[in-house]
Enzyme design. Sequence first.
Site, PDB file in Angstrom:
ATOM      1  N   LYS A  13       0.823  -1.208   0.000  1.00 34.96           N
ATOM      2  CA  LYS A  13       0.000   0.000   0.000  1.00 34.96           C
ATOM      3  C   LYS A  13       0.868   1.273   0.000  1.00 34.96           C
ATOM      4  O   LYS A  13       2.097   1.187   0.138  1.00 34.96           O
ATOM      5  CB  LYS A  13      -0.931  -0.032   1.217  1.00 34.96           C
ATOM      6  CG  LYS A  13      -1.895  -1.212   1.212  1.00 34.96           C
ATOM      7  CD  LYS A  13      -2.742  -1.230   2.474  1.00 34.96           C
ATOM      8  CE  LYS A  13      -3.678  -2.414   2.517  1.00 34.96           C
ATOM      9  NZ  LYS A  13      -4.490  -2.455   3.765  1.00 34.96           N
ATOM     10  N   TYR A  62     -12.082  -3.028  -3.122  1.00 31.13           N
ATOM     11  CA  TYR A  62     -12.595  -3.117  -1.754  1.00 31.13           C
ATOM     12  C   TYR A  62     -14.126  -3.163  -1.706  1.00 31.13           C
ATOM     13  O   TYR A  62     -14.731  -2.789  -0.702  1.00 31.13           O
ATOM     14  CB  TYR A  62     -12.093  -1.921  -0.934  1.00 31.13           C
ATOM     15  CG  TYR A  62     -10.630  -1.988  -0.589  1.00 31.13           C
ATOM     16  CD1 TYR A  62     -10.132  -2.968   0.267  1.00 31.13           C
ATOM     17  CD2 TYR A  62      -9.722  -1.061  -1.114  1.00 31.13           C
ATOM     18  CE1 TYR A  62      -8.793  -3.039   0.599  1.00 31.13           C
ATOM     19  CE2 TYR A  62      -8.367  -1.120  -0.787  1.00 31.13           C
ATOM     20  CZ  TYR A  62      -7.913  -2.112   0.070  1.00 31.13           C
ATOM     21  OH  TYR A  62      -6.580  -2.179   0.388  1.00 31.13           O
ATOM     22  N   ASN A  72      -1.478  -0.279   7.570  1.00 31.40           N
ATOM     23  CA  ASN A  72      -0.920  -1.618   7.818  1.00 31.40           C
ATOM     24  C   ASN A  72      -0.124  -2.190   6.639  1.00 31.40           C
ATOM     25  O   ASN A  72       0.079  -3.403   6.534  1.00 31.40           O
ATOM     26  CB  ASN A  72      -2.024  -2.586   8.253  1.00 31.40           C
ATOM     27  CG  ASN A  72      -3.100  -2.770   7.194  1.00 31.40           C
ATOM     28  OD1 ASN A  72      -2.995  -2.275   6.076  1.00 31.40           O
ATOM     29  ND2 ASN A  72      -4.152  -3.486   7.557  1.00 31.40           N
ATOM     30  N   HIS A  80      -1.622  -5.664   1.510  1.00 28.59           N
ATOM     31  CA  HIS A  80      -2.842  -6.456   1.334  1.00 28.59           C
ATOM     32  C   HIS A  80      -2.461  -7.778   0.694  1.00 28.59           C
ATOM     33  O   HIS A  80      -1.578  -7.843  -0.154  1.00 28.59           O
ATOM     34  CB  HIS A  80      -3.849  -5.724   0.434  1.00 28.59           C
ATOM     35  CG  HIS A  80      -4.932  -6.619  -0.089  1.00 28.59           C
ATOM     36  ND1 HIS A  80      -6.098  -6.841   0.602  1.00 28.59           N
ATOM     37  CD2 HIS A  80      -5.000  -7.367  -1.233  1.00 28.59           C
ATOM     38  CE1 HIS A  80      -6.851  -7.688  -0.087  1.00 28.59           C
ATOM     39  NE2 HIS A  80      -6.220  -8.014  -1.203  1.00 28.59           N
ATOM     40  N   GLU A 139      -9.092 -10.592  -7.683  1.00 21.44           N
ATOM     41  CA  GLU A 139      -8.129  -9.497  -7.550  1.00 21.44           C
ATOM     42  C   GLU A 139      -7.039  -9.539  -8.607  1.00 21.44           C
ATOM     43  O   GLU A 139      -6.654  -8.492  -9.156  1.00 21.44           O
ATOM     44  CB  GLU A 139      -7.529  -9.531  -6.148  1.00 21.44           C
ATOM     45  CG  GLU A 139      -8.552  -9.170  -5.077  1.00 21.44           C
ATOM     46  CD  GLU A 139      -8.106  -9.473  -3.657  1.00 21.44           C
ATOM     47  OE1 GLU A 139      -8.869  -9.194  -2.714  1.00 21.44           O
ATOM     48  OE2 GLU A 139      -6.978  -9.997  -3.482  1.00 21.44           O
TER      49      GLU A 139
END
Length: 222
Positions: A79, A119, A183, A186, A197
Amino acid sequence: MFANSVRQGLRAASRQSVRAFASAAAPRAAPRAGFVVAGAAVAGLAAFYATDAAKLDAAKKTIAGTYKTDSERSFVMIKPDGVSRQLVGKIVSRFEERGYKLVAIKTVTPSEDLAKEHYSDLAARPFYPGLVKYITSGTPVVAMVWEGKDVIKQGRRIVGATNPLDADPGSVRGQYAVSVGRNLIHASDSFEAATKEIGLWFKQAELSDYEPVAWPWVMADN
């Protein structure tokens, strides 16, 4: 003499009657047994082919490879915070050192539509708008596809729990992250998610098909 002849005649007649009765009864009894056997055979074949079809369906290959084989693939994305903190190399090395194969990698600055689609399963959550804004902030993400046995489950273990405070110390999040809102990374959480995905972020032509030199030493079962 006459009595003996009569007795022999009666015996012969009795035997003929028994044979006639058996012949008459056999055609009725045999089909019933045959139908039972045939019915059991058909049921057995149906069960066999249903099981076989289920196995074939489970083994169906998608853009995410074949589930539970060494061709299984997972989508992994570093990310914006992971890119900004220059942790790309360290994260890539975690998967490489485990023995997994890098099938595709690219930097992407996601559009809002792409982020929302990625998402979409979280669209009803209160943090969804902030998540989309964060992913589309302008800093690129690093999109990757990794391949190998059980890579989806093991990839999640490498990444660590969603909340870094709950992540194992040796995981990416457990070592480098503190806040659930930042965080770092992913990873697909199921074969269905990986199929969706990978197809969303990559075209089939972008996925490489090759065998690393050490592949047999890593993936062999014997």
